[in-house]
Design a protein around this motif. Structure first.
Motif, PDB file in Angstrom:
ATOM      1  N   LEU A 155      -1.998   2.004  -4.465  1.00 44.54           N
ATOM      2  CA  LEU A 155      -0.975   2.410  -5.162  1.00 44.54           C
ATOM      3  C   LEU A 155      -1.248   1.463  -6.395  1.00 44.54           C
ATOM      4  N   LEU A 156      -1.487   0.317  -6.151  1.00 46.18           N
ATOM      5  CA  LEU A 156      -1.791  -0.831  -7.389  1.00 46.18           C
ATOM      6  C   LEU A 156      -2.918  -1.175  -7.468  1.00 46.18           C
ATOM      7  N   ASP A 157      -3.692  -1.064  -8.763  1.00 43.54           N
ATOM      8  CA  ASP A 157      -4.972  -1.436  -8.949  1.00 43.54           C
ATOM      9  C   ASP A 157      -5.329  -3.149  -8.922  1.00 43.54           C
ATOM     10  N   ASP A 158      -6.601  -3.286  -8.906  1.00 43.19           N
ATOM     11  CA  ASP A 158      -6.739  -4.842  -8.924  1.00 43.19           C
ATOM     12  C   ASP A 158      -6.254  -5.538 -10.114  1.00 43.19           C
ATOM     13  N   ALA A 159      -6.502  -4.817 -11.222  1.00 41.09           N
ATOM     14  CA  ALA A 159      -6.140  -5.455 -12.692  1.00 41.09           C
ATOM     15  C   ALA A 159      -4.611  -5.739 -12.661  1.00 41.09           C
ATOM     16  N   THR A 160      -3.668  -4.696 -12.122  1.00 39.27           N
ATOM     17  CA  THR A 160      -2.225  -4.936 -11.899  1.00 39.27           C
ATOM     18  C   THR A 160      -2.028  -6.050 -11.058  1.00 39.27           C
ATOM     19  N   THR A 161      -2.660  -6.096  -9.627  1.00 37.57           N
ATOM     20  CA  THR A 161      -1.949  -7.076  -8.664  1.00 37.57           C
ATOM     21  C   THR A 161      -2.489  -8.472  -9.201  1.00 37.57           C
ATOM     22  N   SER A 162      -4.082  -8.574  -9.785  1.00 38.43           N
ATOM     23  CA  SER A 162      -4.369  -9.843 -10.499  1.00 38.43           C
ATOM     24  C   SER A 162      -3.735 -10.266 -11.546  1.00 38.43           C
ATOM     25  N   GLY A 163      -3.001  -9.543 -12.270  1.00 41.08           N
ATOM     26  CA  GLY A 163      -2.334  -9.764 -13.461  1.00 41.08           C
ATOM     27  C   GLY A 163      -1.171 -10.499 -12.927  1.00 41.08           C
ATOM     28  N   VAL A 164      -0.413 -10.051 -12.054  1.00 34.01           N
ATOM     29  CA  VAL A 164       0.828 -10.848 -11.556  1.00 34.01           C
ATOM     30  C   VAL A 164       0.568 -11.841 -10.710  1.00 34.01           C
TER      31      VAL A 164
ATOM     32  N   CYS B  20      12.658  -8.892 -11.775  1.00 31.45           N
ATOM     33  CA  CYS B  20      12.888  -7.509 -11.980  1.00 31.45           C
ATOM     34  C   CYS B  20      11.992  -6.711 -13.106  1.00 31.45           C
ATOM     35  N   ALA B  21      11.785  -7.406 -14.066  1.00 33.94           N
ATOM     36  CA  ALA B  21      10.977  -6.766 -15.122  1.00 33.94           C
ATOM     37  C   ALA B  21       9.649  -6.703 -14.554  1.00 33.94           C
ATOM     38  N   THR B  22       9.104  -7.599 -13.787  1.00 34.14           N
ATOM     39  CA  THR B  22       7.513  -7.614 -13.278  1.00 34.14           C
ATOM     40  C   THR B  22       7.627  -6.364 -12.369  1.00 34.14           C
ATOM     41  N   ALA B  23       8.836  -6.309 -11.443  1.00 32.31           N
ATOM     42  CA  ALA B  23       8.778  -5.126 -10.347  1.00 32.31           C
ATOM     43  C   ALA B  23       8.746  -3.908 -11.008  1.00 32.31           C
ATOM     44  N   ARG B  24       9.630  -3.783 -12.059  1.00 27.75           N
ATOM     45  CA  ARG B  24       9.626  -2.431 -12.832  1.00 27.75           C
ATOM     46  C   ARG B  24       8.207  -2.231 -13.229  1.00 27.75           C
ATOM     47  N   SER B  25       7.537  -3.142 -13.876  1.00 29.97           N
ATOM     48  CA  SER B  25       6.182  -2.712 -14.405  1.00 29.97           C
ATOM     49  C   SER B  25       5.185  -2.476 -13.390  1.00 29.97           C
ATOM     50  N   LEU B  26       5.353  -3.208 -12.050  1.00 33.07           N
ATOM     51  CA  LEU B  26       4.609  -2.484 -10.834  1.00 33.07           C
ATOM     52  C   LEU B  26       4.978  -1.165 -10.436  1.00 33.07           C
ATOM     53  N   ALA B  27       6.304  -0.902 -10.629  1.00 31.60           N
ATOM     54  CA  ALA B  27       6.635   0.604  -9.965  1.00 31.60           C
ATOM     55  C   ALA B  27       6.182   1.417 -10.935  1.00 31.60           C
ATOM     56  N   GLU B  28       6.004   1.262 -12.390  1.00 27.32           N
ATOM     57  CA  GLU B  28       5.452   2.185 -13.106  1.00 27.32           C
ATOM     58  C   GLU B  28       3.898   2.604 -12.885  1.00 27.32           C
ATOM     59  N   VAL B  29       2.923   1.497 -12.474  1.00 34.56           N
ATOM     60  CA  VAL B  29       1.805   1.656 -11.897  1.00 34.56           C
ATOM     61  C   VAL B  29       1.791   2.571 -10.870  1.00 34.56           C
ATOM     62  N   LEU B  30       2.654   2.060  -9.838  1.00 32.14           N
ATOM     63  CA  LEU B  30       2.579   2.785  -8.639  1.00 32.14           C
ATOM     64  C   LEU B  30       2.853   4.206  -8.968  1.00 32.14           C
ATOM     65  N   VAL B  31       3.960   4.909  -9.639  1.00 27.51           N
ATOM     66  CA  VAL B  31       4.253   6.193  -9.771  1.00 27.51           C
ATOM     67  C   VAL B  31       2.878   6.928 -10.433  1.00 27.51           C
ATOM     68  N   ARG B  32       2.398   6.095 -11.027  1.00 28.00           N
ATOM     69  CA  ARG B  32       1.034   7.139 -11.769  1.00 28.00           C
ATOM     70  C   ARG B  32      -0.137   7.295 -10.594  1.00 28.00           C
ATOM     71  N   HIS B  33       0.113   6.588  -9.664  1.00 30.39           N
ATOM     72  CA  HIS B  33      -0.877   6.995  -8.494  1.00 30.39           C
ATOM     73  C   HIS B  33      -0.306   7.670  -7.335  1.00 30.39           C
ATOM     74  N   LEU B  34       0.972   8.075  -7.472  1.00 27.27           N
ATOM     75  CA  LEU B  34       1.274   8.963  -6.416  1.00 27.27           C
ATOM     76  C   LEU B  34       1.111  10.216  -6.440  1.00 27.27           C
ATOM     77  N   PRO B  35       0.751  10.901  -5.346  1.00 31.53           N
ATOM     78  CA  PRO B  35       0.358  12.393  -5.597  1.00 31.53           C
ATOM     79  C   PRO B  35       1.425  13.136  -6.108  1.00 31.53           C
TER      80      PRO B  35
END
Length: 581
Positions: A449-458, A566-581
């Protein structure tokens, strides 16, 4: 407790140490002799003999040409990190051996650590009085150890293996910082007691990259500390500090029907104590000659195991009336609520299926089950755990519901685990009868649900994720930050007052964002994946609807607070939602 001499054993021609008990401490000498006689470890001072001479009691031990760690720091100042790690790993190995034999040192401190010129470290002074006994007497007997006592012991609880681990961490803290985590004691011993009971050590100033290891060893809650054997790995391999699994059973799952205290119930059973486990996660076959194929394992498809089918309700009917609610928490979890026989309260027992330990407390033995683990009680609960022959684990935890605090919680956990072991002996545990729906999170890989670019950015660099059991959880770690994705099942969180935080929308999903209380600074976003109505009856008194929820969180040990994340957590959640079925 005694006066110590260096002496010569005339018969064997070797130098030894003689300790003579003072006054009423003769029993202490005998206890130390009995404990030491069962230990032959290279990092524990060897006990040779005990000798009675009239009214005098003498202890004969190994003589070591060494100085105490306390003297080294007092005379030469704080030690460098690499030296502290070498000393600490030896002490942790000694404690791991002691704990495996059911022995708790109870007084690990710099004054009880001897260090030779070539940095061989040995624990000494075995078998001292338990802190709960000492603190009842008060006075000067407390002096000299309070700087290294664990919070739970300072608060009056019994010392256990986790307390030794804390004291090890406090000892290493003193070695690298030059002072006790609870202060110098100049303002009196009871000030140290108050600091220790509060569990807030002074921040380390010199530890640098060693600080996370100290934080892990000195965690406030005993259950959050590594075992002594795990500490060896942390100290020798410069391994990442393990992230402890959350053990919170949210209060909203505790039905409030209790009124009065419960009389203790006694359940009779025998718990088997086999050996240890494999580490590759593959079924290891039978554990004994003639055992059914797959016995003591979760079988070829561990994630397909039904955790509720692992529970024998007969194991709980002696306590009252059990009710199984399979639609709670993680997909590998089942919760049973038992209404006590006298109708005065309820106890909830949670059975969790989990993957192999990242840092097993003992070297695994391929194809063998582990010993039953008896962690110290915390948060008013009682936990039992065991590693299976395929390295997967079963954790059973019992909690009291309101005004059921006197219920025999450990009897509940022991009885459930006893029933599980009986089923395991006949083969893998039963599989689920109903498949998960197509859109269920149970069919989703949390790590995807989180891609490499997103996790490495954080995190600041790319890190391989640590996949949880069934793929229903995932962790990315790079000091000082940790990203976690976890799946859970709740009743609707949007209007639930017991779910704190801001109600937001992430993409097309409802969500709640809030700092995570306790521990290191952390913020989490709970994203509603899908609402549904369970096929089976749910616990009476709880809503009939449920939601599958994906929780994404970010933790940073250096952050000013959870709100800052929390701002970082929200940005992660936005990526996660895009990958949910």
């Amino acid at each position: 407790m005694g006066v110590v001499w260096r002496a010569v054993d005339l018969e064997l021609g070797r130098q030894v140490t003689l300790k003579r008990a003072l006054g009423e401490d003769a029993g202490q000498i005998r206890r130390e002799a009995r404990i030491g006689a069962g230990l032959l470890h290279s990092n524990v001072v060897t006990v040779f003999d005990t000798v009675a001479d009239g009214d005098a009691q003498w202890l004969v031990t190994e003589y070591l040409a060494a100085r105490s760690l306390e003297e080294l720091v007092d005379d030469g100042g704080p030690l460098p990190e690499d030296r502290v790690r070498r000393i600490g790993a030896q002490l942790a190995a000694a404690l791991a051996d002691m704990h495996a034999r059911g022995i708790v040192h109870r007084d690990v401190k710099p004054g009880n650590v001897l260090v030779t010129a070539d940095d061989v470290a040995k624990l000494t002074d075995l078998g001292i009085a338990r802190w709960t006994e000492v603190t009842r007497t008060g006075g000067a007997q407390l002096t000299g150890t309070l700087g290294y006592v664990a919070p739970e012991v300072a608060d009056g609880a019994e010392a256990g293996p986790a307390s030794d681990v804390f004291s090890l961490g406090a000892t290493l803290y003193a070695a690298i910082e030059g002072r006790s985590p609870w202060g110098s004691g100049e303002d009196g011993p009871f000030a140290q007691v108050r600091r220790a009971a509060a569990g807030r050590p002074a921040p380390a100033e010199r530890a640098g990259r060693f600080a996370p290891v100290l934080d892990a060893l000195m965690a406030r809650r005993p259950a959050d500390r590594p075992g002594a054997a795990e500490a060896v790995t942390l100290l020798t391999a410069d391994a990442p500090v393990p992230r402890r699994p959350r053990r919170h059973l949210r209060r909203r799952w505790l039905a409030g029907a209790a009124v009065a205290a419960v009389a203790a119930l006694v359940a009779g059973f025998v718990l088997v104590r086999p050996l240890w486990t494999t580490t590759d996660g593959s079924p290891a076959g039978p554990t004994t000659h003639g055992a059914p194929a797959g016995a003591n394992t979760l079988g070829a498809d561990p994630a397909g195991t039904d955790p509720c089918a692992a529970i024998s309700l007969n194991s709980l009917t002696g306590f009252g009336e059990p009710f199984v609610d399979p639609e709670v928490l993680n997909f590998g979890t089942c919760v049973v609520t038992t209404t006590l026989a006298d109708k005065t309260g309820q106890v909830q027992t949670r059975l969790e299926l989990t993957g192999p330990l990242r840092y097993p407390p003992r070297p695994p033995v391929p194809g063998k089950m582990g010993e039953i683990e008896y962690p110290e009680a915390h948060d008013g609960s009682c936990e039992r755990a065991i590693s299976l022959a395929d390295a997967n684990r079963i954790v059973v935890t019992s909690y009291p519901v309101t005004r059921a605090q006197d219920a025999p919680l450990c009897n509940f956990s022991d009885s459930v685990l006893s029933g599980v072991l009986a089923k395991l002996a006949n083969g893998p545990l039963p599989a689920r009868e109903r498949p998960f729906p197509e859109r269920s999170l149970a069919r989703v890989d949390a790590c995807g649900l989180l891609d490499d670019a997103t996790t490495s950015g954080v995190l600041g660099r790319a890190k391989k994720p640590d996949r949880g059991f069934g793929g229903w959880g995932c962790t990315w770690e790079h000091d000082p930050r940790t990203i976690t994705v976890e799946f859970t099942r709740e009743w609707p969180i949007e209007a639930d007052e017991e779910v704190p935080g801001d109600r937001i929308r992430v993409g097309n999903r409802n969500a709640v964002v809030a700092p995570v209380p306790g521990g290191h600074p952390e913020c989490a976003v709970k994203v509603v994946h899908r609402p549904y109505v369970p096929a089976l009856p749910v616990l009476p008194g709880t809503p009939s609807d449920r939601e599958e929820v994906a929780v994404v969180s970010v933790e940073d040990t250096t952050a000013a607070g959870g709100d800052a994340l929390c701002a970082t957590a929200r940005s992660l959640a936005e990526v996660l939602v895009r990958h949910l079925p």
